[in-house]
Design a protein around this motif. Sequence first.
Motif, mmCIF file in Angstrom:
data_model
loop_
_atom_site.group_PDB
_atom_site.id
_atom_site.type_symbol
_atom_site.label_atom_id
_atom_site.label_comp_id
_atom_site.label_asym_id
_atom_site.label_seq_id
_atom_site.Cartn_x
_atom_site.Cartn_y
_atom_site.Cartn_z
ATOM 1 N N ASP A 161 33.876 46.920 37.798
ATOM 2 C CA ASP A 161 34.342 47.850 38.835
ATOM 3 C C ASP A 161 34.515 47.127 40.161
ATOM 4 N N GLY A 162 33.573 46.225 40.465
ATOM 5 C CA GLY A 162 33.655 45.469 41.705
ATOM 6 C C GLY A 162 34.837 44.516 41.719
ATOM 7 N N VAL A 163 35.111 43.900 40.582
ATOM 8 C CA VAL A 163 36.251 42.986 40.475
ATOM 9 C C VAL A 163 37.550 43.749 40.716
ATOM 10 N N ARG A 164 37.662 44.929 40.117
ATOM 11 C CA ARG A 164 38.865 45.738 40.331
ATOM 12 C C ARG A 164 38.973 46.170 41.794
ATOM 13 N N TRP A 165 37.833 46.492 42.388
ATOM 14 C CA TRP A 165 37.830 46.884 43.795
ATOM 15 C C TRP A 165 38.354 45.748 44.674
ATOM 16 N N ILE A 166 37.879 44.521 44.418
ATOM 17 C CA ILE A 166 38.341 43.357 45.173
ATOM 18 C C ILE A 166 39.853 43.185 45.005
ATOM 19 N N HIS A 185 38.673 30.613 40.484
ATOM 20 C CA HIS A 185 38.896 29.937 39.204
ATOM 21 C C HIS A 185 39.287 30.918 38.105
ATOM 22 N N LEU A 186 39.286 32.212 38.404
ATOM 23 C CA LEU A 186 39.580 33.217 37.384
ATOM 24 C C LEU A 186 41.080 33.439 37.292
ATOM 25 N N MET A 187 41.712 32.796 36.330
ATOM 26 C CA MET A 187 43.165 32.861 36.208
ATOM 27 C C MET A 187 43.650 34.279 35.909
ATOM 28 N N SER A 188 42.897 35.009 35.099
ATOM 29 C CA SER A 188 43.325 36.362 34.750
ATOM 30 C C SER A 188 43.380 37.248 35.982
ATOM 31 N N GLU A 189 42.391 37.109 36.863
ATOM 32 C CA GLU A 189 42.383 37.892 38.089
ATOM 33 C C GLU A 189 43.457 37.415 39.060
ATOM 34 N N MET A 190 43.649 36.116 39.134
ATOM 35 C CA MET A 190 44.666 35.584 40.034
ATOM 36 C C MET A 190 46.047 36.081 39.624
ATOM 37 N N ALA A 191 46.282 36.138 38.313
ATOM 38 C CA ALA A 191 47.580 36.609 37.821
ATOM 39 C C ALA A 191 47.822 38.064 38.196
#
Length: 239
Positions: A161-166, A185-191
């Motif tokens: 939930d926090g990752v989505r919030w960011i 370093h998180l490619m999935s989030e960067m994309a």
Amino acid sequence: MIELHQLTKHYGGTLAVDDLSFKVEPGHVTGFLGPNGAGKSTTMRLILGLDAPTSGQALVNGRRYATLSRPMHEVGALLDAGAVHGGRSAYNHLLCLARTNDISATRVAEALEQVGLSGVARKRVGGFSLGMKQRLGIAAALLGDPGVLMFDEPVNGLDPDGVRWIRDLMRSLAAEGRTILLSSHLMSEMALTAERIVIIGRGKLIAESTVAELTARYPSLEDAYMALTADSVQYGAAR
């Protein structure tokens, strides 16, 4: 806007940043990528005046950070969520920062509300989880309502939930016309988060492109990153 012009930094015999030039423009999230030892954190420290360049310059809105009279009103940054006095409450931590830049106590309360920490505002930071410290660090970055924001690994310690919030926060800040530099370093989030990408390796610029351009040439952003940095992985150097 953030502008780097032939930025170079030596630490003794180590070349951490090597003739690096690129721009981070307003209105979108720019992802900042590179292997460990690529010089990402050093570059961010140079932009913020925490280290002095050996040569070249880093400018924020056309000026060196050190010349800004009230820097938190122009630039907000999260480099190390753990760099907080554990004996202070979240509110007092932000209040101390606010007073250095003529920011009101009302704005402190607003920033805590914005990151979801109002309920623990009077609790000591020493008892916070890493995810809560990340949120506090983001609150500090947002405190002066700046147009330029820099974040180094902001999703560390956050639950899904926090990752989505960011992710949503970064994109909404960019949609407001702010300049966002995001290192992760998180490619999935960067994309999912970034529109533009800057990739460095061994302190040098490897690529400056859009996510769309990279994913048109490679199966995914991760594949693009792995291919472009294959010759730049190193160990034991500055981040």
